[in-house]
Design a protein around this motif. Sequence first.
Motif, PDB file in Angstrom:
ATOM      1  N   SER A   1       3.659  20.261   9.316  1.00 20.14           N
ATOM      2  CA  SER A   1       2.753  20.117   7.812  1.00 20.14           C
ATOM      3  C   SER A   1       2.643  19.120   7.216  1.00 20.14           C
ATOM      4  CB  SER A   1       3.286  21.091   7.499  1.00 20.14           C
ATOM      5  OG  SER A   1       1.864  21.988   5.878  1.00 20.14           O
ATOM      6  N   MET A   2       1.912  19.208   6.209  1.00 20.14           N
ATOM      7  CA  MET A   2       1.716  17.831   5.357  1.00 20.14           C
ATOM      8  C   MET A   2       1.819  18.118   3.969  1.00 20.14           C
ATOM      9  SD  MET A   2      -1.516  15.681   7.345  1.00 20.14           S
ATOM     10  CE  MET A   2      -1.227  15.739   9.357  1.00 20.14           C
ATOM     11  N   TYR A   3       2.043  17.250   3.202  1.00 24.35           N
ATOM     12  CA  TYR A   3       2.368  17.353   1.842  1.00 24.35           C
ATOM     13  C   TYR A   3       1.465  18.475   1.392  1.00 24.35           C
ATOM     14  CZ  TYR A   3       5.071  12.972   2.546  1.00 24.35           C
ATOM     15  OH  TYR A   3       6.455  12.348   2.562  1.00 24.35           O
TER      16      TYR A   3
ATOM     17  N   ILE B   1       9.831   2.187   4.774  1.00 24.31           N
ATOM     18  CA  ILE B   1       9.546   3.271   4.499  1.00 24.31           C
ATOM     19  C   ILE B   1      10.663   3.459   2.884  1.00 24.31           C
ATOM     20  CG2 ILE B   1       9.914   5.802   4.400  1.00 24.31           C
ATOM     21  CD1 ILE B   1       8.743   4.910   7.531  1.00 24.31           C
TER      22      ILE B   1
ATOM     23  N   GLN C   1       0.718  -1.091  -0.139  1.00 23.21           N
ATOM     24  CA  GLN C   1      -0.365   0.107  -0.029  1.00 23.21           C
ATOM     25  C   GLN C   1       0.580   0.871   0.331  1.00 23.21           C
ATOM     26  OE1 GLN C   1      -3.216  -0.444   3.086  1.00 23.21           O
ATOM     27  NE2 GLN C   1      -3.247  -2.698   2.650  1.00 23.21           N
ATOM     28  N   LEU C   2       2.129   1.218   1.015  1.00 24.33           N
ATOM     29  CA  LEU C   2       2.737   2.209   0.614  1.00 24.33           C
ATOM     30  C   LEU C   2       3.357   2.715  -0.612  1.00 24.33           C
ATOM     31  CD1 LEU C   2       3.717   4.510   2.974  1.00 24.33           C
ATOM     32  CD2 LEU C   2       5.781   2.706   3.520  1.00 24.33           C
TER      33      LEU C   2
ATOM     34  N   LYS D   1       0.988   4.095  -2.847  1.00 15.96           N
ATOM     35  CA  LYS D   1       0.958   5.526  -2.411  1.00 15.96           C
ATOM     36  C   LYS D   1       2.613   6.722  -3.049  1.00 15.96           C
ATOM     37  CE  LYS D   1      -2.759   5.681   1.385  1.00 15.96           C
ATOM     38  NZ  LYS D   1      -3.475   5.636   0.180  1.00 15.96           N
ATOM     39  N   GLU D   2       3.017   5.768  -3.109  1.00 16.57           N
ATOM     40  CA  GLU D   2       4.281   6.762  -3.397  1.00 16.57           C
ATOM     41  C   GLU D   2       4.185   7.277  -4.976  1.00 16.57           C
ATOM     42  OE1 GLU D   2       6.548   8.154  -1.357  1.00 16.57           O
ATOM     43  OE2 GLU D   2       6.727   7.586  -0.272  1.00 16.57           O
TER      44      GLU D   2
ATOM     45  N   ALA E   1       8.135  20.194   3.774  1.00 17.03           N
ATOM     46  CA  ALA E   1       6.613  19.945   3.519  1.00 17.03           C
ATOM     47  C   ALA E   1       6.595  20.211   5.617  1.00 17.03           C
ATOM     48  CB  ALA E   1       5.632  18.532   2.852  1.00 17.03           C
ATOM     49  N   GLY E   2       7.185  19.697   6.081  1.00 18.65           N
ATOM     50  CA  GLY E   2       7.079  19.617   7.837  1.00 18.65           C
ATOM     51  C   GLY E   2       6.684  18.695   8.291  1.00 18.65           C
ATOM     52  N   MET E   3       6.731  17.225   7.388  1.00 16.13           N
ATOM     53  CA  MET E   3       6.002  16.410   7.627  1.00 16.13           C
ATOM     54  C   MET E   3       7.234  15.252   8.719  1.00 16.13           C
ATOM     55  SD  MET E   3       3.379  14.958   5.249  1.00 16.13           S
ATOM     56  CE  MET E   3       2.396  13.686   5.650  1.00 16.13           C
TER      57      MET E   3
ATOM     58  N   LYS F   1       2.207  12.643  -9.059  1.00 11.91           N
ATOM     59  CA  LYS F   1       1.210  14.240  -8.311  1.00 11.91           C
ATOM     60  C   LYS F   1       2.381  14.952  -8.811  1.00 11.91           C
ATOM     61  CE  LYS F   1      -2.566  12.377  -6.740  1.00 11.91           C
ATOM     62  NZ  LYS F   1      -3.200  12.422  -4.880  1.00 11.91           N
TER      63      LYS F   1
ATOM     64  N   ASP G   1       9.843  15.232   2.560  1.00  8.52           N
ATOM     65  CA  ASP G   1       9.244  15.362   4.032  1.00  8.52           C
ATOM     66  C   ASP G   1       9.855  17.073   4.756  1.00  8.52           C
ATOM     67  OD1 ASP G   1       8.476  12.707   3.593  1.00  8.52           O
ATOM     68  OD2 ASP G   1       9.856  12.127   4.595  1.00  8.52           O
TER      69      ASP G   1
ATOM     70  N   ARG H   1       9.882   3.529  -1.216  1.00  6.95           N
ATOM     71  CA  ARG H   1      10.282   4.826  -2.100  1.00  6.95           C
ATOM     72  C   ARG H   1      11.145   4.629  -3.539  1.00  6.95           C
ATOM     73  NH1 ARG H   1      10.646  10.128   2.763  1.00  6.95           N
ATOM     74  NH2 ARG H   1       8.933   9.764   2.963  1.00  6.95           N
TER      75      ARG H   1
ATOM     76  N   ARG I   1      12.119  14.004  -3.858  1.00 11.10           N
ATOM     77  CA  ARG I   1      11.584  13.135  -2.785  1.00 11.10           C
ATOM     78  C   ARG I   1      12.047  12.809  -1.198  1.00 11.10           C
ATOM     79  NH1 ARG I   1       8.484  11.987   0.127  1.00 11.10           N
ATOM     80  NH2 ARG I   1       7.302  10.675   0.381  1.00 11.10           N
TER      81      ARG I   1
ATOM     82  N   GLN J   1       2.182   9.346  -5.241  1.00  8.78           N
ATOM     83  CA  GLN J   1       2.753  10.782  -5.318  1.00  8.78           C
ATOM     84  C   GLN J   1       3.845  11.062  -5.886  1.00  8.78           C
ATOM     85  OE1 GLN J   1       4.681  12.897  -1.896  1.00  8.78           O
ATOM     86  NE2 GLN J   1       4.239  10.540  -0.811  1.00  8.78           N
TER      87      GLN J   1
ATOM     88  N   VAL K   1      -1.606   4.377   6.629  1.00  6.00           N
ATOM     89  CA  VAL K   1      -0.431   2.717   6.077  1.00  6.00           C
ATOM     90  C   VAL K   1       0.485   3.110   6.735  1.00  6.00           C
ATOM     91  CG1 VAL K   1       0.724   2.726   3.569  1.00  6.00           C
ATOM     92  CG2 VAL K   1      -1.666   3.825   3.685  1.00  6.00           C
ATOM     93  N   LEU K   2       1.373   4.075   6.905  1.00  7.69           N
ATOM     94  CA  LEU K   2       2.401   4.492   7.467  1.00  7.69           C
ATOM     95  C   LEU K   2       2.325   3.802   9.264  1.00  7.69           C
ATOM     96  CD1 LEU K   2       3.851   7.980   6.323  1.00  7.69           C
ATOM     97  CD2 LEU K   2       5.140   4.971   6.032  1.00  7.69           C
TER      98      LEU K   2
ATOM     99  N   ILE L   1       6.083  12.127  10.414  1.00  2.00           N
ATOM    100  CA  ILE L   1       6.579   9.989   9.519  1.00  2.00           C
ATOM    101  C   ILE L   1       7.596   9.506  10.497  1.00  2.00           C
ATOM    102  CG2 ILE L   1       7.758   8.553   7.269  1.00  2.00           C
ATOM    103  CD1 ILE L   1       6.238  11.489   5.787  1.00  2.00           C
TER     104      ILE L   1
END
Lengths: 418, 299
Positions: B85-87, A252, A4-5, A8-9, A236-238, A15, A233, A256, A229, A12, B101-102, A242
Amino acid sequence: MFGQLFVKECRQTAKSLIYWLIVLVMIFDFASQLGDMDIEKKPEEGQEDYGNKLSDDKNVIMEKTLGLLAEEYNRQNYTTYPIGFYKSVTVDEEEDRRIGEIIAETTGLSERTDVEKAIKDWYGARQEDTEGTGPVMTEQLALEPVEGLRYERFEQLMKEADDILGGGSSYAVPGLEGNAVVPKTYEDAVVEYENLVEKDHLTGGYARLFSDYMVIFLGILPVFLAVTRGLRDRRAGMRDLIYARKGSSASIIVSRYLAMLVMIVLPVLILSFIPLSRCLAYASAAGISADIFAFVKYIFGWLMPTVMIAAAVGMFFTEVTDTALAVLVQGAWWFVSVFMGIDSLRGGLYGWSLIPRHNTELNFAGYYENFAQLVCNRILYASAAVILVVLTVIVYHQKRKGRYRLAWKGIGRLKRQI
Amino acid sequence: MSATIEIRNLNQFYGKKQALKDVNLTIEKGMFGLLGRNGAGKTTLMKVLVTLLPKSEGKVAVCGRSVEKAQEVRRITGYLPQEFSMYPNMTVYEAMDYLGVLSGLSRLQRRQRIPQLLERVNLQEDRRKKVKTLSGGMKRRLGIAQAILHDPEVLIVDEPTAGLDPEERVRFRNLLCETAEERIVILSTHIVGDIEATCENIAVLDRGEIIYKGTVPELISMAEGRVFQAEISKSELEELKRRCIVTSMLTLGNNVMVRFLAEERPFASAKSCEAGVEDAYMYLMHERGGETGCSDSYL
């Protein structure tokens, strides 16, 4: 979770703007090089030209190499390509004298005036031979070696000349064969065509040509995807969101990485349908048994290791430095590889190049004879990529625990103290 | 497994600098407030708890799991960092789905939980909005939703109300309180009002040390009888500020209504007041010899 990851990658990636720019570059590369690809026709007797080939006759190699050396000696200027880049070399008096001695020992022409006269005589004779039948200056000067010159001694002297010129000259010992360009005969052309049809099943030769063009950009483009890529992270401040998840660092990073490989190779596979369909149409009309999977085999065997290492370099250096340094590292490596590959366009000289070249649908013999080297080359890069991915997982794992950051700061502090 | 967080003799160093000094805490189910100035070590402590920072010394166990077993701890903790934040190009739903998922949630679990959580944080209507279009308050609510997505036993939120408008702040506090009904929630903040409104148990951290741990009423009781209010002239204000801690003031024409801390009634017109958390916090910081101290004549 991994599957699933991975999906999703891939989404991403699909996009991201950088991905579509990469796809555009690939389409441009393909359209400009293979957009109007013609299928090789069966050679006919009496054709004006069948192209050139490299001779493996040691006498021819000596003649052509000595011709080249004499011309450059006479011009007092030498062309070299150290690490693939053009360089014009002028030698000092002592070095010039020594090269003169090498020419004297190998050709018997002991004075510069003798060399000049020999060159003039050779071109004069060619002009008379081909009066009115076409251009003559394209043929490469050949000087006969002195009687009794052993090939080993010839190689020794050429190596010395190459050393004097600082390396990367036409006299470097691995590569002397590249000087012996001779016209193909009708028989040569027929053998090559038969190899293309019978051994390469037509599609094999064109898959190599397709790979030759695509591998150039695939040696650099994946690094951009990997770097963007890797930095996304943090930008985006994410990152902490994660890092604090249950998902393993391996799942992870590997998801990717695999997503990058798949998304890069996907447009290559789609583009390959164009030359494949042309080959299949021709093969069908000519009654040739084509290998329908040839392009897939070459994409995964020839191109994939290059994509793998470029993406892995991108991921590793981005994770280690949190910067876009990987673009510089891979860019420099790619640049050198592209320029060094200029001498091996005909194929068969794959060596350990990141970007193995084979800029012809022919020369199956060159491919076949050097297949083991090519396989070793590709295995090396694929293995190096896997090692880099494993290292990336380790670095990422340490960063998630805050260890790598502390170690990095600790090193900085230590350096300041020193 | 124990349903508490146990911190024993925790010391944390950044090189030679000690960020946490001999921290001992037991945190039980419900809202727990961690109060302290900026730079007091709150974020360091939070990061140790969520395994984003390796502890230097001591023992830390989250619901019976040592923080050294990072993956086990991550499975049962949710974290909302101070800065996040997020993407930006993902929609609210996509971002939640990705983090789900993570967290190891199955597709079915995500399909069930994400709409429920978005509903709970009042973002269900905005689920198709891109993250980059969300306001600060909406992002914070999304932050809480992602932190409890995997139904963790522990939720750790670091300075969650910074930058929110009053309405969003109240909404966010309520959300935290609802969340704390079924788990441990640690709220780290330097905003005393957030603690006052949400937490029963708190700890105050100052320069890496726990200087108070107990209930909010116990903290307030420390300042009781020491809080006064008076209307004074503006010319007297400077003198009062020099001598004691003024916790609030309101200008009334040429006069100022001040609230301040003192050991005894300093002048006849000063009226004794009921102490609040902010008063108690200021008193505590002074007791520790912090920058908020009052002159000896009053305190």
